[in-house]
Write a protein that holds these residues in place. Structure first.
Motif, PDB file in Angstrom:
ATOM      1  N   TYR A  71      53.012  33.233  43.398  1.00  0.00           N
ATOM      2  CA  TYR A  71      53.912  33.916  42.775  1.00  0.00           C
ATOM      3  C   TYR A  71      54.012  33.909  41.670  1.00  0.00           C
ATOM      4  O   TYR A  71      54.861  34.674  41.149  1.00  0.00           O
ATOM      5  CB  TYR A  71      55.503  33.770  43.896  1.00  0.00           C
ATOM      6  N   ASN A  72      52.925  33.641  40.811  1.00  0.00           N
ATOM      7  CA  ASN A  72      52.596  33.926  39.782  1.00  0.00           C
ATOM      8  C   ASN A  72      52.386  35.276  39.162  1.00  0.00           C
ATOM      9  O   ASN A  72      51.187  35.344  38.787  1.00  0.00           O
ATOM     10  CB  ASN A  72      52.098  32.606  38.554  1.00  0.00           C
ATOM     11  N   VAL A  73      53.488  36.435  39.468  1.00  0.00           N
ATOM     12  CA  VAL A  73      52.382  37.823  39.236  1.00  0.00           C
ATOM     13  C   VAL A  73      52.257  38.224  37.539  1.00  0.00           C
ATOM     14  O   VAL A  73      51.325  38.522  37.096  1.00  0.00           O
ATOM     15  CB  VAL A  73      53.773  38.640  39.540  1.00  0.00           C
ATOM     16  N   ALA A  74      52.696  36.909  36.920  1.00  0.00           N
ATOM     17  CA  ALA A  74      52.621  37.696  35.405  1.00  0.00           C
ATOM     18  C   ALA A  74      51.589  37.001  35.096  1.00  0.00           C
ATOM     19  O   ALA A  74      50.392  37.952  34.088  1.00  0.00           O
ATOM     20  CB  ALA A  74      53.644  36.657  34.402  1.00  0.00           C
ATOM     21  N   GLU A  75      51.036  35.240  35.498  1.00  0.00           N
ATOM     22  CA  GLU A  75      49.771  35.221  35.505  1.00  0.00           C
ATOM     23  C   GLU A  75      48.257  35.764  36.033  1.00  0.00           C
ATOM     24  O   GLU A  75      47.341  36.331  35.039  1.00  0.00           O
ATOM     25  CB  GLU A  75      49.715  33.867  35.777  1.00  0.00           C
ATOM     26  N   ALA A  76      48.353  36.305  36.895  1.00  0.00           N
ATOM     27  CA  ALA A  76      48.217  37.071  37.817  1.00  0.00           C
ATOM     28  C   ALA A  76      47.272  37.914  36.295  1.00  0.00           C
ATOM     29  O   ALA A  76      46.185  38.933  36.635  1.00  0.00           O
ATOM     30  CB  ALA A  76      48.106  37.715  39.187  1.00  0.00           C
ATOM     31  N   LYS A  78      47.799  38.436  33.557  1.00  0.00           N
ATOM     32  CA  LYS A  78      47.045  38.007  32.038  1.00  0.00           C
ATOM     33  C   LYS A  78      46.059  37.820  32.768  1.00  0.00           C
ATOM     34  O   LYS A  78      44.416  37.997  32.382  1.00  0.00           O
ATOM     35  CB  LYS A  78      47.408  36.889  31.864  1.00  0.00           C
ATOM     36  N   ARG A  79      45.605  37.266  33.696  1.00  0.00           N
ATOM     37  CA  ARG A  79      44.133  37.094  34.135  1.00  0.00           C
ATOM     38  C   ARG A  79      43.584  39.271  34.007  1.00  0.00           C
ATOM     39  O   ARG A  79      41.886  39.030  33.633  1.00  0.00           O
ATOM     40  CB  ARG A  79      43.678  36.141  35.142  1.00  0.00           C
ATOM     41  N   LEU A  80      43.620  39.575  35.095  1.00  0.00           N
ATOM     42  CA  LEU A  80      43.583  41.127  35.015  1.00  0.00           C
ATOM     43  C   LEU A  80      43.055  41.110  33.497  1.00  0.00           C
ATOM     44  O   LEU A  80      42.082  42.200  33.704  1.00  0.00           O
ATOM     45  CB  LEU A  80      43.867  42.055  35.758  1.00  0.00           C
ATOM     46  N   TRP A  85      39.650  43.563  29.895  1.00  0.00           N
ATOM     47  CA  TRP A  85      39.502  43.990  27.828  1.00  0.00           C
ATOM     48  C   TRP A  85      38.465  43.122  27.320  1.00  0.00           C
ATOM     49  O   TRP A  85      37.274  43.673  26.763  1.00  0.00           O
ATOM     50  CB  TRP A  85      41.076  43.717  27.259  1.00  0.00           C
ATOM     51  N   ASP A  86      37.999  41.648  27.791  1.00  0.00           N
ATOM     52  CA  ASP A  86      37.215  41.357  27.275  1.00  0.00           C
ATOM     53  C   ASP A  86      35.501  40.704  28.069  1.00  0.00           C
ATOM     54  O   ASP A  86      34.660  41.235  27.613  1.00  0.00           O
ATOM     55  CB  ASP A  86      37.664  39.377  27.590  1.00  0.00           C
ATOM     56  N   GLU A  87      35.428  40.890  29.735  1.00  0.00           N
ATOM     57  CA  GLU A  87      34.087  40.742  29.935  1.00  0.00           C
ATOM     58  C   GLU A  87      33.868  42.583  30.515  1.00  0.00           C
ATOM     59  O   GLU A  87      32.818  42.324  30.063  1.00  0.00           O
ATOM     60  CB  GLU A  87      34.809  40.089  31.267  1.00  0.00           C
TER      61      GLU A  87
END
Length: 113
Positions: A71-76, A78-80, A85-87
């Motif tokens: 339930y860590n939607v913010a971190e999910a 951020k990873r997306l 952006w980077d990859e």
């Protein structure tokens, strides 16, 4: 934010530009290749940059799934964001455009001979 939306727009525009350059047979092969999961043999046959982005997609899926299950939607999110952006937008589109330019230069050189 606006910069991220612009980055997504540029990636989409790049993809559509590349698709416009394909003839009907190439476009059909591409669509067929996108049906179903990619096999290990198909991944192994890809050029190194393509194998890398597929690998990074797998890592992303695992990370985002783990975040969402916790339930860590913010971190999910951020990873997306970081992956896109980077990859994808910076690294993969940049490498892909260089490869495509090299192919075009080679085919132009061969046509001139």
């Amino acid at each position: 934010n606006r910069n991220f939306a612009n980055k997504l727009w540029n990636v989409g525009r790049y993809v559509f530009t590349q698709l416009e350059g394909l003839d009907d047979a190439e476009r059909s092969r591409l669509v067929e290749s996108l049906e179903g999961p990619i096999t290990e043999d198909e991944v192994a046959a890809l050029p190194l940059p393509d194998r890398h982005i597929v690998s990074m997609c797998h890592v992303l899926i695992e990370d985002v799934t783990r975040c969402l299950l916790a339930y860590n939607v913010a971190e999910a999110g951020k990873r997306l964001y970081e992956f896109i952006w980077d990859e994808l937008a910076d690294w993969y589109v940049g490498i892909s455009s260089l490869r495509l330019q090299q192919r075009q230069d080679t085919s132009t050189d061969q046509a001139d001979q």
